[in-house]
Design a protein around this motif. Structure first.
Motif, PDB file in Angstrom:
ATOM      1  N   GLY A   1      17.210   7.847 -14.962  1.00 31.10           N
ATOM      2  CA  GLY A   1      18.496   7.168 -15.030  1.00 31.10           C
ATOM      3  C   GLY A   1      18.414   5.672 -15.165  1.00 31.10           C
ATOM      4  N   ARG A   2      17.214   5.136 -15.441  1.00 30.25           N
ATOM      5  CA  ARG A   2      17.078   3.687 -15.604  1.00 30.25           C
ATOM      6  C   ARG A   2      17.595   3.208 -16.954  1.00 30.25           C
ATOM      7  N   CYS A   3      17.770   4.120 -17.899  1.00 33.10           N
ATOM      8  CA  CYS A   3      18.431   3.779 -19.155  1.00 33.10           C
ATOM      9  C   CYS A   3      19.314   4.960 -19.555  1.00 33.10           C
ATOM     10  N   VAL A   4      20.472   4.637 -20.104  1.00 35.67           N
ATOM     11  CA  VAL A   4      21.427   5.674 -20.456  1.00 35.67           C
ATOM     12  C   VAL A   4      21.107   6.277 -21.818  1.00 35.67           C
ATOM     13  N   GLY A   5      20.306   5.562 -22.623  1.00 32.70           N
ATOM     14  CA  GLY A   5      19.921   6.037 -23.941  1.00 32.70           C
ATOM     15  C   GLY A   5      18.561   5.505 -24.332  1.00 32.70           C
ATOM     16  N   ILE A   6      18.034   6.050 -25.427  1.00 33.18           N
ATOM     17  CA  ILE A   6      16.748   5.612 -25.966  1.00 33.18           C
ATOM     18  C   ILE A   6      16.924   5.327 -27.449  1.00 33.18           C
ATOM     19  N   SER A   7      16.376   4.225 -27.907  1.00 33.53           N
ATOM     20  CA  SER A   7      16.368   3.904 -29.336  1.00 33.53           C
ATOM     21  C   SER A   7      14.950   4.021 -29.866  1.00 33.53           C
ATOM     22  N   ASP A   8      14.787   4.834 -30.903  1.00 33.28           N
ATOM     23  CA  ASP A   8      13.475   5.013 -31.531  1.00 33.28           C
ATOM     24  C   ASP A   8      13.694   5.758 -32.844  1.00 33.28           C
ATOM     25  N   GLY A   9      12.600   6.036 -33.538  1.00 35.74           N
ATOM     26  CA  GLY A   9      12.687   6.849 -34.733  1.00 35.74           C
ATOM     27  C   GLY A   9      13.101   8.272 -34.386  1.00 35.74           C
ATOM     28  N   GLN A  10      13.777   8.929 -35.336  1.00 36.58           N
ATOM     29  CA  GLN A  10      14.277  10.275 -35.094  1.00 36.58           C
ATOM     30  C   GLN A  10      13.162  11.259 -34.762  1.00 36.58           C
ATOM     31  N   ALA A  11      11.996  11.100 -35.397  1.00 33.83           N
ATOM     32  CA  ALA A  11      10.892  12.027 -35.160  1.00 33.83           C
ATOM     33  C   ALA A  11      10.434  11.965 -33.707  1.00 33.83           C
ATOM     34  N   ALA A  12      10.280  10.756 -33.168  1.00 33.23           N
ATOM     35  CA  ALA A  12       9.845  10.603 -31.784  1.00 33.23           C
ATOM     36  C   ALA A  12      10.908  11.114 -30.820  1.00 33.23           C
ATOM     37  N   LEU A  13      12.171  10.807 -31.104  1.00 35.31           N
ATOM     38  CA  LEU A  13      13.250  11.255 -30.227  1.00 35.31           C
ATOM     39  C   LEU A  13      13.413  12.767 -30.269  1.00 35.31           C
ATOM     40  N   GLN A  14      13.273  13.351 -31.447  1.00 30.73           N
ATOM     41  CA  GLN A  14      13.383  14.803 -31.555  1.00 30.73           C
ATOM     42  C   GLN A  14      12.237  15.489 -30.803  1.00 30.73           C
ATOM     43  N   ALA A  15      11.032  14.922 -30.900  1.00 30.58           N
ATOM     44  CA  ALA A  15       9.892  15.484 -30.171  1.00 30.58           C
ATOM     45  C   ALA A  15      10.148  15.444 -28.668  1.00 30.58           C
ATOM     46  N   MET A  16      10.762  14.368 -28.184  1.00 30.84           N
ATOM     47  CA  MET A  16      11.089  14.288 -26.769  1.00 30.84           C
ATOM     48  C   MET A  16      12.220  15.243 -26.420  1.00 30.84           C
ATOM     49  N   ARG A  17      13.242  15.289 -27.257  1.00 27.53           N
ATOM     50  CA  ARG A  17      14.417  16.117 -26.960  1.00 27.53           C
ATOM     51  C   ARG A  17      14.048  17.578 -26.789  1.00 27.53           C
ATOM     52  N   VAL A  18      13.227  18.111 -27.691  1.00 29.72           N
ATOM     53  CA  VAL A  18      12.895  19.538 -27.622  1.00 29.72           C
ATOM     54  C   VAL A  18      11.977  19.855 -26.448  1.00 29.72           C
ATOM     55  N   SER A  19      11.385  18.825 -25.849  1.00 31.75           N
ATOM     56  CA  SER A  19      10.513  19.051 -24.688  1.00 31.75           C
ATOM     57  C   SER A  19      11.280  19.036 -23.369  1.00 31.75           C
ATOM     58  N   LEU A  20      12.545  18.643 -23.399  1.00 34.72           N
ATOM     59  CA  LEU A  20      13.342  18.556 -22.179  1.00 34.72           C
ATOM     60  C   LEU A  20      13.820  19.941 -21.747  1.00 34.72           C
ATOM     61  N   PRO A  21      14.121  20.108 -20.474  1.00 37.67           N
ATOM     62  CA  PRO A  21      14.518  21.427 -19.972  1.00 37.67           C
ATOM     63  C   PRO A  21      15.727  22.024 -20.688  1.00 37.67           C
ATOM     64  N   ASP A  22      16.704  21.190 -21.075  1.00 34.16           N
ATOM     65  CA  ASP A  22      17.906  21.670 -21.767  1.00 34.16           C
ATOM     66  C   ASP A  22      18.166  20.769 -22.965  1.00 34.16           C
ATOM     67  N   PRO A  23      17.477  21.003 -24.079  1.00 30.58           N
ATOM     68  CA  PRO A  23      17.587  20.103 -25.231  1.00 30.58           C
ATOM     69  C   PRO A  23      19.013  19.895 -25.740  1.00 30.58           C
ATOM     70  N   ASP A  24      19.857  20.915 -25.646  1.00 33.25           N
ATOM     71  CA  ASP A  24      21.214  20.791 -26.181  1.00 33.25           C
ATOM     72  C   ASP A  24      22.060  19.779 -25.412  1.00 33.25           C
ATOM     73  N   GLN A  25      21.605  19.355 -24.240  1.00 36.14           N
ATOM     74  CA  GLN A  25      22.340  18.358 -23.460  1.00 36.14           C
ATOM     75  C   GLN A  25      22.042  16.929 -23.903  1.00 36.14           C
TER      76      GLN A  25
END
Length: 341
Positions: free
Chosen positions: A191-215
């Protein structure tokens, strides 16, 4: 056999190489051939770009490009060593000779081109700068980032892009600079940042690794393009030609429908001059680069054409599933334009 160097050896190798005077540094191709394997600097763990799977095999676009280069220069796609490098030490590793080619996801920028002793080749993947937030944040648009915190990689393009966005929108966006994707992942989860800015590839790789990617989702349109490109050391001009034209051989193969499966039996005639010059061992295309006559054929056999490489990493059937868009060939509306053979 594919080799791997632990990242803790980076400093030792860099110090050793740094002590060598410039005149003692040999032709890069000769050094690679004498050593017997190619050293590729890669991201140690970004899905789609480069990472080791459960079997210890390196996968992703960077890994496949490394195999293509090893096949073109050494005749063996597995004559390579994957050297993990970080965002902070990648250019030093290239300058000091610890790696022969930089294949980590690296955006080609003006500053890096003119100050880091690096020649850029490509791009091999045109990333799109995005911002990711969680649905719980209530944020649905970039305008809602005013007076909110956003994580970025320290000194990377995202930091500049977010500062530019804040300036143009007359907004106050509080940036949280961190050293790596793993650090912004933890900061985001804490919760130290409300969002992340990066390339879509890096963000997508992180998103799919999270417990609930659709959130977690991307807001707004792309903020900028990020041309992820191959790097070679400035001054290694013949080596730069070899890397450049090996990459463009993969793109040209896609342009003419030559695949990993078909290239082995393909013997083009003079009616298709581009393929003839690239694949015919009697055309003389390899002479200027000091390679074997079948260098391009070996590269395509090792990794496939550029579309095949992309589809394995980001195609519809993968968990990453990023439409090719700007990473496509020019004829398909993308930004990849192979010069003619």
């Amino acid at each position: 056999m594919t080799r791997w160097i632990p990242s803790f050896l980076i400093a030792l190798v860099a110090l050793t190489a740094a002590g060598q005077p410039a005149h003692a540094q040999r032709d890069r191709l000769a050094a690679v051939q004498e050593r017997g394997y190619l050293r590729c600097g890669v991201n140690p763990g970004q899905m789609g770009i480069s990472m080791a799977n459960a079997a210890g095999e390196w996968i992703g676009m960077s890994a496949d490009l490394c195999r293509a280069l090893a096949a073109a220069t050494l005749g063996d796609p597995d004559a390579n060593e994957f050297v993990p490098v970080t965002a902070g030490n990648r250019f030093e590793a290239l300058r000091n000779g610890q790696i022969d080619v930089l294949l980590r996801n690296t955006t080609w920028t003006f500053t890096r081109d003119v100050t880091q002793g690096t020649q850029f080749i490509g791009p091999f993947f045109v990333d799109e700068e995005k911002v990711m937030v969680s649905r719980d944040s209530g944020i649905e648009d970039l305008s809602q980032l005013h007076q909110r915190t956003v994580c970025v990689i320290t000194g990377g393009p995202s930091e500049v892009i977010m500062n530019d966005l804040a300036f143009s929108a007359n907004a106050q966006i509080n940036l949280v600079p961190v050293g790596s994707a793993e650090q912004y992942r933890q900061a985001y989860l804490d919760g130290r940042c409300v969002g992340i800015s990066d390339g879509q590839a890096a963000l997508q790789a992180m998103r799919v690794s999270l417990p609930d990617p659709d959130q977690h989702f991307f807001i707004g349109e792309r903020l900028a393009y990020s041309p992820l490109s191959i790097g070679v050391r400035e001054g290694d001009d013949r080596w730069a030609d070899i890397v450049r034209w090996t990459f463009y051989a993969l793109a040209t193969a896609e342009e003419y429908g030559v695949t990993q499966e078909s290239v082995g039996n393909l013997m083009p005639d003079i009616s298709n001059p581009a393929l003839y010059r690239m694949l015919n061992p009697d055309s003389g295309a390899a002479d200027a680069m000091g390679l074997e006559p079948d260098w391009a054929r070996r590269a395509i056999q090792a990794a496939g054409n550029l579309q095949e490489i992309y589809d394995r990493a980001f195609g519809e059937g993968t968990v990453m599933a990023i439409p090719r868009g700007p990473s496509a060939l020019w004829r398909d509306g993308g930004m990849i334009l192979p010069p003619p053979f």
